[in-house]
Design a protein around this motif. Structure first.
Motif, PDB file in Angstrom:
ATOM      1  N   VAL A 180      -6.473  -2.905   0.606  1.00 27.11           N
ATOM      2  CA  VAL A 180      -7.406  -1.913   0.074  1.00 27.11           C
ATOM      3  C   VAL A 180      -7.641  -0.805   1.094  1.00 27.11           C
ATOM      4  CG1 VAL A 180      -9.665  -1.572  -0.949  1.00 27.11           C
ATOM      5  CG2 VAL A 180      -8.480  -3.748  -1.264  1.00 27.11           C
ATOM      6  N   GLU A 181      -7.878  -1.202   2.324  1.00 24.24           N
ATOM      7  CA  GLU A 181      -8.153  -0.216   3.367  1.00 24.24           C
ATOM      8  C   GLU A 181      -6.990   0.767   3.501  1.00 24.24           C
ATOM      9  OE1 GLU A 181      -8.414  -3.402   3.590  1.00 24.24           O
ATOM     10  OE2 GLU A 181     -10.535  -3.794   3.900  1.00 24.24           O
ATOM     11  N   ALA A 182      -5.780   0.226   3.485  1.00 27.73           N
ATOM     12  CA  ALA A 182      -4.612   1.099   3.645  1.00 27.73           C
ATOM     13  C   ALA A 182      -4.508   2.083   2.496  1.00 27.73           C
ATOM     14  CB  ALA A 182      -3.346   0.246   3.735  1.00 27.73           C
ATOM     15  N   ILE A 183      -4.709   1.606   1.283  1.00 31.41           N
ATOM     16  CA  ILE A 183      -4.602   2.516   0.141  1.00 31.41           C
ATOM     17  C   ILE A 183      -5.703   3.562   0.196  1.00 31.41           C
ATOM     18  CG2 ILE A 183      -4.683   2.667  -2.360  1.00 31.41           C
ATOM     19  CD1 ILE A 183      -3.517  -0.107  -2.521  1.00 31.41           C
ATOM     20  N   ALA A 236       0.837  -1.202   0.000  1.00 32.45           N
ATOM     21  CA  ALA A 236       0.000   0.000   0.000  1.00 32.45           C
ATOM     22  C   ALA A 236       0.872   1.252   0.000  1.00 32.45           C
ATOM     23  CB  ALA A 236      -0.921  -0.002   1.223  1.00 32.45           C
ATOM     24  N   ALA A 237       1.920   1.238   0.811  1.00 30.19           N
ATOM     25  CA  ALA A 237       2.805   2.397   0.867  1.00 30.19           C
ATOM     26  C   ALA A 237       3.474   2.630  -0.480  1.00 30.19           C
ATOM     27  CB  ALA A 237       3.853   2.199   1.960  1.00 30.19           C
ATOM     28  N   ALA A 238       3.871   1.540  -1.116  1.00 25.03           N
ATOM     29  CA  ALA A 238       4.508   1.677  -2.427  1.00 25.03           C
ATOM     30  C   ALA A 238       3.540   2.295  -3.430  1.00 25.03           C
ATOM     31  CB  ALA A 238       4.993   0.309  -2.915  1.00 25.03           C
ATOM     32  N   VAL A 239       2.295   1.880  -3.363  1.00 27.20           N
ATOM     33  CA  VAL A 239       1.296   2.418  -4.294  1.00 27.20           C
ATOM     34  C   VAL A 239       1.108   3.912  -4.076  1.00 27.20           C
ATOM     35  CG1 VAL A 239      -1.156   2.415  -4.877  1.00 27.20           C
ATOM     36  CG2 VAL A 239       0.067   0.247  -4.647  1.00 27.20           C
TER      37      VAL A 239
END
Lengths: 405, 405
Positions: free
Chosen positions: B177-180, B124-127
């Motif tokens: 999904v939640e993180a993004i 998520a962080a990478a995205v």
DNA sequence: CAGTAGGTCGGAAACTTTCCTACTTGAGGT
DNA sequence: ACCTCAAGTAGGAAAGTTTCCGACCTACTG
């Protein structure tokens, strides 16, 4: 030929609104003017104007008054039943059936006859004779019928006029379409019988509000009627749903998975003598005959496999078990579900019995004929037809001349 | 909650016509006013009025002049590239890629990074980092992006926010999904990667004018992107096209038919040591290695079987071979066709190589994001959006809050 | 000079709002 | 039991607004 961008003069708005009024009347049955006003969001002046137009065009009639509220009685309006007539025909293996329905779905006449076995010409003659009989009994004439839909056990091309793989028809259906088109003075399209059963299921059965479902028609062969997004999916050349030949662990590709022939073969393998008909086999199974039950179980297993395969490709919301053998849902369904749970557990497969036990193909054909006839009449009455396409079954009414535009 | 009958005041007509003008401009690129008049059938007065409105709404801009004809130079109009920005992301097995595109499809920025293997939070962080980088390089900020579409190797539910069977994601995608959604301030939907490849094929590849086609994505697993009637078919719970588990003569239901794992297994069976990667295997096969060729042939046979099964269910017009292994079309395609001709001769199956060799998933994601962003902007500009639904990919832009209306 | 782009004005078409009439129900008074 | 009146509803007509179109006009370029 130019792309249509749906832009136009004010007249377009008039068409749109007339169509909206028509749709409300169609959906809400006899309905008063104030309610139409509420439902469409139009002003009552506009609704009144549209109604005048629709009545002079003979697609809407007055239908009594509503006195439930206080104040003056509100005039009720309904679709004129006579504004569009449809003829549905089911060319089955044993019988040919026909029905004439009016614009609101009332069956005006129905007739049937034994199916000729040898000559396609005889089949065509039987169809036209039945159609004439129905028209007469309905108190009308063939020329007044707006659309005919004929269900056949064959793959029907997109044009609705060419048939392939008509193993269930005399002479493979050779010359059948031409003969009927020559002798039946009604705009005509053909449709695969299982597809029509799916339409019947959608309109009269268990799938009224289901957008994506598959009707598994187990009869002489196995076929599927695929409805996606509320509309029948026919495939590029009309061959979608020919799932009778799906690969299967026990069969090679190209071998029929299921059907009366296959069931008979399994009966032999199970050691049942006398080659009983599938119907007879199910009777015996219901009586508790072990060998017959084994055949039923094998059938159920194959149905489960086909359903699983279909689910992996399109994942419908629902499967419906229909067709001649499908009518034995009481015996089959539990076993099908058992095999699904064992072999395809992670797949979300729901399978239910048909909600149209009788005459599914005929009713589907009649519905489709009525639909096309109505669409034609409505388009003429509202000036332009619906620009926003919600046609549940594509394909307009075929002409009798082969106009390949 | 009431059904919408698309009836309305004159303002509706204005919306329709504005939309028609917009569509023509979108399709015909920079175009002069007289030509818009011809293409839409509207009067030049109306077109001029619509253009004024669209320009003040900032979805259309002037784009030079046309001096080819004699007389005064005609002003040209085009979609304002900046009126809608889309962010596409491809979360692959090895890399994560992102791209920002403008309203006319121009790629403003693109970036990629290695995919974290362990933690969904790291993914998520990478995205979000990639997205921020892209936005900055595109000279904008994340808040200005109208829609993000993230392609994932998983089944995505209809809402575009829930994922299942995410075997190719760290921790099965749990919490991803939640993180993004928490960290990326952009309306966001997810989409299955093969589905996005199919969209890319439809928009940039070989299927521009094909209504019904299936993209066979052969990569780590086998998946299919099903496009019917020009729109992606996702299935009831987003699970359509999961054809990797189709029954097959040599496998039981529930066994994966094909994919990198399967190919490796076959390599072992063929007596190839060292468990080479599929890529390596294809290199050897291309060099003439008999054993590797045998594995390729077995792969082709399985692809043929899957295609035949799909064809029997939905009969698409065309199959396209794509995905990582699908890129080796030169080796596979002939063998697939051979097996089709041998085992499924009567089926009308056409299969061609992908027309989008590079970054298909990313390009599909970017296209879809751009599409949704544009639809949103256009709807706002024309007042009502298009009432007549031609949406090629359903599903509007998801909100960040989980509003389960 | 001819052909094209662009603008303006008056007319026609379509929808909406407002006002008005007529009708029915139901409550309350005689 | 009958009458009267207020309230609510259906239907229609007139005035007003929005939108589109055709015609006319001007300006520009080959």
């Amino acid at each position: 030929m130019g792309a249509d961008y749906l832009a136009g003069p004010q007249g377009l708005l008039r068409s749109i609104n007339a169509r909206a009024v028509l749709d409300v009347i169609d959906r809400e049955g006899p309905i008063g003017r104030p309610e139409i006003t509420r439902a469409t969001g139009l002003s009552k002046t506009t609704v009144a104007q549209a109604l005048r137009e629709l009545i002079t065009r003979k697609v809407v009639t007055e239908a009594g008054t509503d006195t439930t509220r206080r104040g003056p009685a509100a005039t009720l309006y309904q679709i004129d039943p006579g504004c569009a007539l449809g003829l549905g025909v089911d060319i089955g293996h044993l019988r040919i059936r026909a029905a004439v329905v009016d614009a609101v779905g009332e069956v005006l006449a129905q007739a049937e006859t034994r199916a000729p076995r040898r000559q396609a010409a005889a089949t065509a003659a039987a169809v036209t004779a039945l159609a004439a009989e129905c028209a007469e009994r309905a108190g009308t004439e063939l020329g007044a019928i707006g659309q005919a839909v004929i269900g056949v056990p064959a793959v029907v091309g997109r044009d609705g006029h060419t048939i392939r793989r008509a193993y269930g028809l005399p002479q493979g259906g050779k010359g059948l379409v031409e003969a009927i088109e020559r002798d039946l003075p009604v705009p005509l399209i053909l449709e695969n019988d299982v597809n029509l059963a799916a339409i019947a299921e959608q309109r009269f059965g268990a799938c009224a509000d289901v957008g994506d479902f598959v009707l598994l028609g187990v009869g002489v062969g196995l076929g599927a009627g695929v409805v996606l997004g509320g509309r029948l999916h026919r495939g590029f050349a009309g061959g979608a749903g020919e799932v009778g030949f799906l690969p299967h662990p026990a069969t090679e590709l190209g071998t029929e998975v299921l059907g009366a022939r296959r069931i008979a073969e399994q009966a032999r393998e199970a050691g049942i003598g006398g080659t009983p008909s599938p119907r007879e086999l199910f009777v015996r199974a219901r009586a508790g005959d072990e060998k017959a039950l084994a055949v039923v179980d094998a059938t159920a297993r194959r149905i489960a496999h086909v359903a699983a395969s279909i689910a992996l490709v399109i994942e419908p919301e629902l499967f419906v078990l229909g067709g001649g053998v499908g009518a034995s849902a009481d015996l089959l369904l539990g076993r099908v579900r058992h095999h699904l749970a064992r072999d395809a557990a992670p797949l979300p497969i729901t399978i239910i019995p048909s909600g149209v036990p009788e005459d599914a193909v005929l009713r589907g054909a009649a519905w489709l004929a009525r639909h096309h006839a109505r669409e034609h009449a409505f388009a003429a009455a509202t000036g332009a037809g619906r620009p926003y396409d919600t046609d549940p079954a594509g394909q307009p009414r075929g002409s009798r001349k082969g106009d390949t535009t």
